[in-house]
Design an enzyme around this catalytic site. Structure first.
Site, PDB file in Angstrom:
ATOM      1  N   LYS A  48       0.759  -1.115  -0.115  1.00 52.26           N
ATOM      2  CA  LYS A  48       0.080   0.132  -0.012  1.00 52.26           C
ATOM      3  C   LYS A  48       1.030   1.312   0.004  1.00 52.26           C
ATOM      4  CE  LYS A  48      -3.755  -2.640   1.779  1.00 52.26           C
ATOM      5  NZ  LYS A  48      -3.165  -3.627   2.221  1.00 52.26           N
ATOM      6  N   PHE A  49       1.762   1.365  -1.009  1.00 48.91           N
ATOM      7  CA  PHE A  49       2.670   2.638  -1.209  1.00 48.91           C
ATOM      8  C   PHE A  49       1.938   3.757  -1.794  1.00 48.91           C
ATOM      9  CE2 PHE A  49       6.413  -0.649  -1.863  1.00 48.91           C
ATOM     10  CZ  PHE A  49       6.706  -0.785  -0.715  1.00 48.91           C
TER      11      PHE A  49
END
Lengths: 275, 275
Positions: free
Chosen positions: A95-96
């Site tokens: 979930k960058f």
């Protein structure tokens, strides 16, 4: 071959929409392997060897390796998958999301350092922060849309003035229309929200959708399949972690995990349009 | 002492609102240290020793260490800061955001493994995903609100039906009203959006605001100070990375970085209500 093609191949070859989440917690893996030098890798390796013919993807959750100071175990897992099962897509669930030059570093981490086939990303910061990922045409960029957690509606369900659409719908539309020039975009939609899944499926056509939230989080397989699959019975990457990886707690854990994965595969396939 | 108190102390002690972003790129640091075993740590150590009396915080950007396969350099930097400058707050800039059990792992990574004083997080997934961070009363949870990048308005500026408020305003209000029970919340607001900064300051009172986007990204110091500081001239953590850490490119880089940090400190202080 890009991520979407690789996924299409494995969906067919293994006749499976099951993705196994490799989220090992050192306090929960079988005691008999906890004293290994790289216990999370040993655990993952056994799980992979036992299930490689019944899955469509593996999804290691980055937080578990980082939080336990075991990034080398993640690297070894990815290396092992690439060397032995190059046809199975690997999704780094991290979930960058960050500004341009920093996002470039994250894309480099996901696609060049870990050599994942796809990575999960957060859209809150805007379209320009996704470009460094989208620029890799062979790699999948899997964008959070409607997440599986109870509080996911706090912001994702807010209705926009003018368009009368909810925020997650705005994300799905941008994903389908603006961001998918390389056919390398997918979305995350939680199994806990089948109505939203149906609405998103209509917006994105055959785009792959990663569906977490089956099992421990309470998502219903029948509802997910009825609302989320494509006309030909594909389009979904249905993730299960805890129910599979902790199916057994002794030396037979990999065998038990295989049985749990096959059970999920069958539960899913009974609802497929063409299985 | 919690993060906010620590910040208040250092703002006063060092008479500075300057935060230095430790975002080292191996291709940009001085050539004379690139062949060191831990070049990013050596670079950071020299920068920290040269600037510890003129900053209010250090902010290592996680992506740079991960993307270059140099997490040990990040660990060494944090250890060095804790051992030698325990009074200076360290912000791990990672923009974490995930469902409950995974967020717990990220909180463990930030606060127990790296021992940072604060971490940046992404609110898109909802309030329940922030709780594992907020639960550490002594640690700061710095929530993305209005980010500095050009595309930040894609979603953050969407106006909500009913409330007529933009998404970032909804985030700021929740931060002020719902999430700050332990007085350990801060927000990220880009220097590139002074009007929004002013609006957010009114919503959150004296809450600390981390302001990236000065320098390379084009944010204006005078506007940031006029719109963002509190009545007593505090409340801001103004980050600069590239303009400080790459101020010099030879063996004198740390000295040049100190000069650049002092210049920024003075530029800021001339606009402080009480400097």
């Amino acid at each position: 071959m890009n991520f979407t093609q690789k996924l299409q191949n494995i969906w067919t070859q293994n006749n499976s929409l099951v993705c196994i989440g490799l989220d090992p917690d050192i306090g929960k893996i079988p005691e008999c392997i906890r004293s290994e030098k790289h216990p999370l890798f040993i655990f993952n390796k056994a799980l992979i060897e036992a299930t490689a013919d019944v899955v469509c993807a593996y999804k290691p959750q980055f937080a578990y390796y980082l939080g336990q100071g075991m990034i080398p175990d993640l690297e070894m897992t990815l290396d092992f998958l690439k060397a032995n099962y190059p046809h199975i897509p690997v999704i780094l669930d991290a979930k960058f999301g960050d500004i341009g030059p920093t996002a470039e570093m994250y894309a480099r981490a996901a696609f060049q350092h870990f050599c994942a086939d796809a990575v999960t990303v957060n859209p809150y910061m805007g379209g320009d922060t996704l470009k460094p990922f989208l620029r890799y045409p062979d790699k999948g960029t899997i964008i959070l849309c409607r997440t599986s957690n109870p509080g996911s509606g706090d912001f994702q369900d807010l209705v926009m003035e003018g368009s009368e659409k909810k925020l997650y719908v705005e994300v799905a539309e941008k994903a389908a229309i603006e961001w998918n020039a390389h056919q390398n975009v997918a979305l995350v939609v939680g199994a806990t929200w089948p109505e939203e899944l149906q609405q998103i499926r209509k917006i994105v056509g055959n785009m792959p959708i990663l569906v977490p939230g089956i099992g421990a989080q309470g998502g219903d397989i029948e509802a997910v399949m009825k609302k989320g699959q494509t006309a030909l019975g594909f389009g979904l990457i249905i993730n299960s972690s805890r129910n599979i990886i902790y199916a057994g707690s002794d030396a037979s854990f990999a065998e038990k995990a295989r049985a749990a994965a096959i059970e999920l595969q069958c539960s899913i396939n009974q609802y497929r349009n063409i299985a």
